[in-house]
Design an enzyme around this catalytic site. Structure first.
Site, mmCIF file in Angstrom:
data_model
loop_
_atom_site.group_PDB
_atom_site.id
_atom_site.type_symbol
_atom_site.label_atom_id
_atom_site.label_comp_id
_atom_site.label_asym_id
_atom_site.label_seq_id
_atom_site.Cartn_x
_atom_site.Cartn_y
_atom_site.Cartn_z
ATOM 1 N N ARG A 51 5.770 -34.682 81.429
ATOM 2 C CA ARG A 51 4.401 -34.250 81.152
ATOM 3 C C ARG A 51 3.527 -34.884 82.224
ATOM 4 N NH1 ARG A 51 6.203 -30.642 78.662
ATOM 5 N NH2 ARG A 51 5.875 -30.075 76.478
ATOM 6 N N GLU B 114 -3.299 -29.207 82.945
ATOM 7 C CA GLU B 114 -2.812 -27.852 83.253
ATOM 8 C C GLU B 114 -3.752 -26.785 82.699
ATOM 9 O OE1 GLU B 114 1.271 -27.461 82.004
ATOM 10 O OE2 GLU B 114 1.838 -29.299 83.037
ATOM 11 N N HIS C 8 4.826 -25.379 85.928
ATOM 12 C CA HIS C 8 5.496 -25.672 84.643
ATOM 13 C C HIS C 8 6.593 -24.624 84.368
ATOM 14 C CE1 HIS C 8 4.772 -28.018 80.672
ATOM 15 N NE2 HIS C 8 6.024 -27.600 80.712
HETATM 16 N N1 LIG Z 1 8.830 -29.117 82.490
HETATM 17 C C1 LIG Z 1 9.217 -28.469 81.407
HETATM 18 O O1 LIG Z 1 9.116 -27.252 81.311
HETATM 19 C C2 LIG Z 1 9.835 -29.222 80.273
HETATM 20 C C3 LIG Z 1 10.822 -28.574 79.533
HETATM 21 C C4 LIG Z 1 11.396 -29.270 78.482
HETATM 22 C C5 LIG Z 1 10.999 -30.576 78.207
HETATM 23 N N2 LIG Z 1 10.034 -31.165 78.945
HETATM 24 C C6 LIG Z 1 9.623 -32.536 78.640
HETATM 25 O O2 LIG Z 1 10.783 -33.356 78.660
HETATM 26 C C7 LIG Z 1 10.714 -34.250 77.568
HETATM 27 C C8 LIG Z 1 12.086 -34.782 77.236
HETATM 28 O O3 LIG Z 1 12.854 -33.814 76.565
HETATM 29 P P1 LIG Z 1 14.306 -34.201 75.959
HETATM 30 O O4 LIG Z 1 14.786 -33.023 75.218
HETATM 31 O O5 LIG Z 1 15.165 -34.818 77.007
HETATM 32 O O6 LIG Z 1 13.857 -35.346 74.927
HETATM 33 P P2 LIG Z 1 14.715 -36.563 74.393
HETATM 34 O O7 LIG Z 1 13.984 -37.087 73.212
HETATM 35 O O8 LIG Z 1 16.152 -36.153 74.236
HETATM 36 O O9 LIG Z 1 14.655 -37.623 75.583
HETATM 37 C C9 LIG Z 1 13.563 -38.445 75.867
HETATM 38 C C10 LIG Z 1 14.098 -39.815 76.246
HETATM 39 O O10 LIG Z 1 13.006 -40.623 76.675
HETATM 40 C C11 LIG Z 1 13.180 -41.920 76.133
HETATM 41 N N3 LIG Z 1 11.870 -42.569 76.058
HETATM 42 C C12 LIG Z 1 10.858 -42.320 75.192
HETATM 43 N N4 LIG Z 1 9.805 -43.120 75.458
HETATM 44 C C13 LIG Z 1 10.161 -43.873 76.514
HETATM 45 C C14 LIG Z 1 9.500 -44.891 77.257
HETATM 46 N N5 LIG Z 1 8.247 -45.285 76.964
HETATM 47 N N6 LIG Z 1 10.157 -45.460 78.294
HETATM 48 C C15 LIG Z 1 11.420 -45.079 78.593
HETATM 49 N N7 LIG Z 1 12.103 -44.123 77.918
HETATM 50 C C16 LIG Z 1 11.469 -43.530 76.894
HETATM 51 C C17 LIG Z 1 13.810 -41.689 74.764
HETATM 52 O O11 LIG Z 1 14.475 -42.842 74.292
HETATM 53 C C18 LIG Z 1 14.773 -40.548 75.078
HETATM 54 O O12 LIG Z 1 16.019 -41.042 75.504
HETATM 55 C C19 LIG Z 1 10.029 -33.434 76.472
HETATM 56 O O13 LIG Z 1 9.439 -34.252 75.488
HETATM 57 C C20 LIG Z 1 9.017 -32.623 77.246
HETATM 58 O O14 LIG Z 1 7.780 -33.291 77.310
HETATM 59 C C21 LIG Z 1 9.442 -30.508 79.976
HETATM 60 O O1 LIG Z 2 8.456 -29.062 76.138
HETATM 61 C C1 LIG Z 2 8.928 -27.984 76.489
HETATM 62 O O2 LIG Z 2 9.875 -27.414 75.898
HETATM 63 C C2 LIG Z 2 8.391 -27.317 77.723
HETATM 64 O O3 LIG Z 2 7.460 -28.078 78.377
HETATM 65 C C3 LIG Z 2 7.902 -25.936 77.473
HETATM 66 O O4 LIG Z 2 8.925 -25.085 77.760
#
Ligand SMILES: NC(=O)c1ccc[n+]([C@@H]2O[C@H](COP(=O)([O-])OP(=O)(O)OC[C@H]3O[C@@H](n4cnc5c(N)ncnc54)[C@H](O)[C@@H]3O)[C@@H](O)[C@H]2O)c1
Ligand SMILES: O=C(O)[C@H](O)CO
Length: 319
Positions: free
Chosen positions: A236, A265, A283
């Site tokens: 994010r 955004e 994004h």
């Molecule tokens: N760019 C995009 O389109 C897109 C798409 C999907 C997800 N995302 C972002 O990616 C993030 C992660 O998704 P995920 O499915 O891997 O989630 P997840 O919960 O599996 O992984 C997140 C990891 O971050 C760690 N974490 C949390 N807070 C932390 C901190 N302060 N310091 C260090 N580590 C920390 C958690 O322990 C976990 O291992 C989502 O929450 C979303 O914001 C972005």
């Molecule tokens: O968090 C997510 O899944 C993405 O940012 C949107 O696709």
């Protein structure tokens, strides 16, 4: 039939599936919901299927007397929803973990390659008619093979990125995460983010957004990075202090950056747009039809579990 408000136009298969099970109102606009629209959705329907950009804040919940019992978020990240305020009003919040993992990891690799190998800069040069032909020292970037990647947030997406780097690119993997991980490949844990930043050639952010990670990558973390190193953010926008990043890119204290997400955004700071050493994507993390369809179908499975089967949401964001 239970009524569901969907806040954006959806892929065709998602809409078809939704209409088979629910009395659906699918909004035609792609703009974020206004506060009034959010309050009306909470009060007028049995459930809402929102997405990022729809800021369900404490203020919105305070204004609403919800009929809705659930927000089934389209996306894994739910930092746009105040889940405590939702819970206090009796709503369940679910998300779409897993459906997004591979596509988002692929986007991280796209950014990593584009930034390290100066692909955006090269493309702009060709399109502008400024390319004067191949020569041995032209546009030399950073070769990824054998380099070290640092993953910040070794969750689903972080691990998918690490695997691609380790098995696909022969990179060494180091990481900083909140809780210990049992991984099936070699990776070095760090308990200090600036130390990880100093040790790697590419630093990749894959943590959730929200208050707990706001400006996790600040001027100190950026100052710890090596001058040739690249920062990749698919998490994010506000996980990074954008002003500090702009300064680091302007003064060359880091090699480059690849960004899929931004603090405000869709506004991207003009100072970022003006820089050659940053790759800017809109994004795109999950932007593939199959992936967006899977996300929608997963959100619908959660709605069916709660509204039709009277069960727990399989992907409720708290337990
Ligand atoms: N760019 C995009 O389109 C897109 C798409 C999907 C997800 N995302 C972002 O990616 C993030 C992660 O998704 P995920 O499915 O891997 O989630 P997840 O919960 O599996 O992984 C997140 C990891 O971050 C760690 N974490 C949390 N807070 C932390 C901190 N302060 N310091 C260090 N580590 C920390 C958690 O322990 C976990 O291992 C989502 O929450 C979303 O914001 C972005
Ligand atoms: O968090 C997510 O899944 C993405 O940012 C949107 O696709």
């Amino acid at each position: 039939m239970k009524t569901v408000f969907i806040s954006r136009p959806m892929p065709a298969d998602v809409e078809t599936e939704a209409r088979q099970h629910f009395d659906v109102t699918m909004r035609a606009s792609n703009a974020p919901l206004s506060q009034t629209e959010m309050v009306e959705a909470l009060e007028g329907y049995d459930a809402v299927l929102p997405t990022l950009g729809d800021r369900f804040s404490a203020e919105v919940f305070a204004k609403a007397t919800p009929r809705a019992v659930m927000l089934a978020n389209f996306g894994v990240g739910y930092n746009h929803i105040d889940v405590d305020a939702a819970k206090a009003k009796g709503l369940i919040v679910s998300n779409t973990p897993g459906a997004v993992t591979d596509a988002t990891a692929d986007t991280a690799m796209t950014l990593m390659l584009m930034s390290a190998r100066r692909a955006g800069e090269g493309e702009r040069m060709v399109r502008a008619g400024r390319w004067d032909g191949w020569h041995p020292t032209q546009m030399l970037g950073m070769h990824l093979s054998g380099k070290t990647v640092g993953i910040v947030g070794m969750g689903r997406i972080g691990q998918a990125i690490a695997r691609r780097c380790h098995f696909g690119f022969g990179m060494k993997v180091a990481y900083f995460t909140r809780s210990p991980k049992d991984l099936d490949f070699d990776a070095t844990p760090f308990d200090d983010l600036p130390k990880l930043a100093a040790a790697v050639d590419v630093l990749v952010l894959a943590v959730p957004g929200g208050a707990g990670t706001r400006h996790l990558v600040d001027a100190d973390v950026l100052a710890a990075m090596q001058p040739h190193a690249h920062l990749i953010n698919i998490a994010r926008g506000d996980v990074v202090d954008e002003e500090a990043l702009i300064s680091a890119l302007q003064n060359g204290s880091i090699g480059g950056a690849g960004l899929d997400v931004y603090a405000q955004e869709p506004d991207v700071p003009a100072a970022l747009v003006a820089l050659e050493n940053v790759v800017l994507l809109p994004h795109l993390g999950t932007a593939a039809l199959e992936v967006r369809t899977d996300m929608g179908l997963m959100a619908l499975r959660n709605l069916r579990a709660v509204l039709i089967d009277g069960q727990d949401a399989p992907n409720a964001v708290w337990f």
